[in-house]
Design a protein around this motif. Structure first.
Motif, PDB file in Angstrom:
ATOM      1  N   VAL A  36       1.027  -1.129   0.062  1.00 32.22           N
ATOM      2  CA  VAL A  36       0.170   0.158  -0.040  1.00 32.22           C
ATOM      3  C   VAL A  36       1.096   1.344   0.207  1.00 32.22           C
ATOM      4  O   VAL A  36       2.021   1.105   0.732  1.00 32.22           O
ATOM      5  CB  VAL A  36      -0.940  -0.042   0.984  1.00 32.22           C
ATOM      6  N   TRP A  37       0.441   2.476  -0.796  1.00 34.87           N
ATOM      7  CA  TRP A  37       1.192   3.611  -0.912  1.00 34.87           C
ATOM      8  C   TRP A  37       0.410   4.481  -0.240  1.00 34.87           C
ATOM      9  O   TRP A  37      -0.337   5.500  -0.588  1.00 34.87           O
ATOM     10  CB  TRP A  37       1.379   3.847  -2.267  1.00 34.87           C
ATOM     11  N   TRP A  68      -5.076   7.964   3.417  1.00 34.59           N
ATOM     12  CA  TRP A  68      -5.626   7.078   2.535  1.00 34.59           C
ATOM     13  C   TRP A  68      -4.594   6.240   1.977  1.00 34.59           C
ATOM     14  O   TRP A  68      -3.394   6.470   1.970  1.00 34.59           O
ATOM     15  CB  TRP A  68      -6.445   7.713   1.634  1.00 34.59           C
ATOM     16  N   GLY A  69      -4.997   5.258   1.431  1.00 34.48           N
ATOM     17  CA  GLY A  69      -3.974   4.086   0.851  1.00 34.48           C
ATOM     18  C   GLY A  69      -4.222   4.064  -0.536  1.00 34.48           C
ATOM     19  O   GLY A  69      -5.503   3.840  -1.324  1.00 34.48           O
ATOM     20  N   ARG A  70      -2.855   4.055  -1.374  1.00 35.37           N
ATOM     21  CA  ARG A  70      -3.113   4.059  -2.824  1.00 35.37           C
ATOM     22  C   ARG A  70      -2.568   2.461  -3.076  1.00 35.37           C
ATOM     23  O   ARG A  70      -1.835   1.884  -2.465  1.00 35.37           O
ATOM     24  CB  ARG A  70      -2.454   5.005  -3.573  1.00 35.37           C
ATOM     25  N   THR A  71      -3.221   1.839  -4.030  1.00 37.21           N
ATOM     26  CA  THR A  71      -2.879   0.480  -4.659  1.00 37.21           C
ATOM     27  C   THR A  71      -2.467   0.458  -5.987  1.00 37.21           C
ATOM     28  O   THR A  71      -2.797   1.339  -6.816  1.00 37.21           O
ATOM     29  CB  THR A  71      -4.019  -0.463  -4.133  1.00 37.21           C
ATOM     30  N   GLY A  72      -1.910  -0.518  -6.208  1.00 37.83           N
ATOM     31  CA  GLY A  72      -1.374  -0.820  -7.725  1.00 37.83           C
ATOM     32  C   GLY A  72      -0.462   0.039  -8.192  1.00 37.83           C
ATOM     33  O   GLY A  72      -0.403   0.485  -9.328  1.00 37.83           O
ATOM     34  N   CYS A  73       0.129   0.749  -7.462  1.00 34.39           N
ATOM     35  CA  CYS A  73       1.443   1.795  -7.904  1.00 34.39           C
ATOM     36  C   CYS A  73       2.706   1.040  -8.372  1.00 34.39           C
ATOM     37  O   CYS A  73       3.116  -0.051  -8.015  1.00 34.39           O
ATOM     38  CB  CYS A  73       1.667   2.834  -6.553  1.00 34.39           C
ATOM     39  N   GLY A  74       3.498   1.926  -8.895  1.00 37.18           N
ATOM     40  CA  GLY A  74       4.834   1.423  -9.194  1.00 37.18           C
ATOM     41  C   GLY A  74       5.717   2.641  -9.312  1.00 37.18           C
ATOM     42  O   GLY A  74       5.450   3.778 -10.019  1.00 37.18           O
ATOM     43  N   PHE A  75       7.127   2.462  -8.858  1.00 40.17           N
ATOM     44  CA  PHE A  75       7.916   3.583  -9.092  1.00 40.17           C
ATOM     45  C   PHE A  75       8.407   3.754 -10.457  1.00 40.17           C
ATOM     46  O   PHE A  75       8.804   2.698 -11.016  1.00 40.17           O
ATOM     47  CB  PHE A  75       9.070   3.659  -8.090  1.00 40.17           C
ATOM     48  N   THR A  80       9.451   8.788  -8.232  1.00 41.57           N
ATOM     49  CA  THR A  80       8.081   9.002  -8.664  1.00 41.57           C
ATOM     50  C   THR A  80       7.250   7.981  -9.123  1.00 41.57           C
ATOM     51  O   THR A  80       7.942   6.802  -9.553  1.00 41.57           O
ATOM     52  CB  THR A  80       8.358   9.786  -9.952  1.00 41.57           C
ATOM     53  N   LEU A  81       6.052   8.088  -8.342  1.00 41.56           N
ATOM     54  CA  LEU A  81       5.036   6.859  -8.630  1.00 41.56           C
ATOM     55  C   LEU A  81       4.674   6.909 -10.191  1.00 41.56           C
ATOM     56  O   LEU A  81       4.323   7.930 -10.754  1.00 41.56           O
ATOM     57  CB  LEU A  81       3.973   7.028  -7.928  1.00 41.56           C
ATOM     58  N   THR A  92       2.573  11.317  -7.745  1.00 39.60           N
ATOM     59  CA  THR A  92       3.601  11.672  -6.579  1.00 39.60           C
ATOM     60  C   THR A  92       3.366  10.963  -5.671  1.00 39.60           C
ATOM     61  O   THR A  92       2.203  10.671  -4.964  1.00 39.60           O
ATOM     62  CB  THR A  92       3.636  13.181  -6.630  1.00 39.60           C
ATOM     63  N   LEU A  93       4.519  10.554  -4.695  1.00 43.97           N
ATOM     64  CA  LEU A  93       4.427  10.155  -3.494  1.00 43.97           C
ATOM     65  C   LEU A  93       4.071  10.913  -2.563  1.00 43.97           C
ATOM     66  O   LEU A  93       3.108  10.497  -1.570  1.00 43.97           O
ATOM     67  CB  LEU A  93       5.836   9.464  -3.100  1.00 43.97           C
ATOM     68  N   VAL A  94       4.603  12.046  -2.347  1.00 47.59           N
ATOM     69  CA  VAL A  94       3.792  12.898  -1.367  1.00 47.59           C
ATOM     70  C   VAL A  94       3.013  13.797  -2.144  1.00 47.59           C
ATOM     71  O   VAL A  94       2.983  14.516  -2.860  1.00 47.59           O
ATOM     72  CB  VAL A  94       5.168  13.926  -0.783  1.00 47.59           C
ATOM     73  N   CYS A  95       1.646  13.781  -1.672  1.00 46.99           N
ATOM     74  CA  CYS A  95       0.482  14.134  -2.211  1.00 46.99           C
ATOM     75  C   CYS A  95       0.154  15.654  -1.528  1.00 46.99           C
ATOM     76  O   CYS A  95       0.284  16.055  -0.445  1.00 46.99           O
ATOM     77  CB  CYS A  95      -0.666  13.399  -1.988  1.00 46.99           C
TER      78      CYS A  95
END
Length: 224
Positions: A36-37, A68-75, A80-81, A92-95
């Motif tokens: 989770v991101w 909140w949690g983000r899913t299915g992300c990749g760097f 940078t996501l 972006t990682l920092v929202c």
């Protein structure tokens, strides 16, 4: 130092100590079988693999806090996501703002009238099971109204989502973006049945807002 300046200095130190004492710690833990991101306002963003925790120090008096949690992300490069399945905040990682729906959203407001207020909102949809509980620090859960906090632990909610609300990463809410008109009979009753402790439409405040004394610390858990 002149007496007046000495008194002023002591008052400033006392005020700083009081603010520090009222600061709130939120521990975010991922118990899901997937990465989770999470993102937080204030707080930034990070990556949580299964079993990892993230510690956030929230300033006293913070209003309109969000996690909140983000899913299915990749760097992709330099941290940078890439495109996430949900709530990617523009990659972006920092929202700087709440991400795209569907997202399960923890909301809080600290040290308001009557103490801290917090909830789990599905107004922007559902993507990950979540609990939002007082940890017992800084006053203890026993002093909180209703004792604990909201939880939406249903793993299968996405699979049982009505077909018209299904998204790649979860279940969308038909009330998202319709705060002035949407109500309990606009397709949100499915969320209320699955997670009765959560806010499911913009004006849904009955039995969904939790309170604790100022200074209480909290635990947010994905897949509790």
């Amino acid at each position: 130092m002149a007496p007046g300046l000495r008194v002023l200095a002591l008052l400033l130190v006392a005020a700083a100590v009081a603010v520090a004492a009222d600061a709130v710690s939120i521990v975010v833990t991922n118990k899901c079988a997937y990465t989770v991101w999470p993102a937080a306002l204030p707080g930034g963003g990070t990556v949580l693999n299964t079993g990892d925790s993230w510690f956030i120090d929230v300033p006293a008096g913070t209003r309109n806090g969000r996690v909140w949690g983000r899913t299915g992300c990749g760097f992709i490069i330099n941290g940078t996501l890439g495109q996430c399945q949900t709530g990617d905040c523009g990659g972006t990682l920092v929202c700087g703002k709440v991400g795209s729906e569907p997202i399960t959203l923890a909301e809080y407001s600290l040290a308001g009238t009557g103490g801290d207020q917090f909830d789990i909102s599905l107004v922007h949809g559902f993507n990950a099971p979540m609990s939002f509980l007082p940890s017992g620090g800084g006053g203890g859960a026993s002093r909180c109204a209703r004792g604990a906090g909201p939880s939406c632990p249903v793993q299968e909610i996405t699979f049982d989502c009505p077909s018209e609300q299904r998204r790649v990463a979860g279940c969308g809410n038909p009330c998202d973006g319709q705060s002035s008109s949407c109500g309990p009979n606009n397709g949100t009753e499915y969320f209320k049945k699955a997670c009765p402790q959560t806010v499911t439409y913009p004006r849904d405040t009955s039995n969904t807002i939790f309170t604790c004394p100022a200074g209480t610390s909290y635990e947010i858990t994905f897949c509790p």
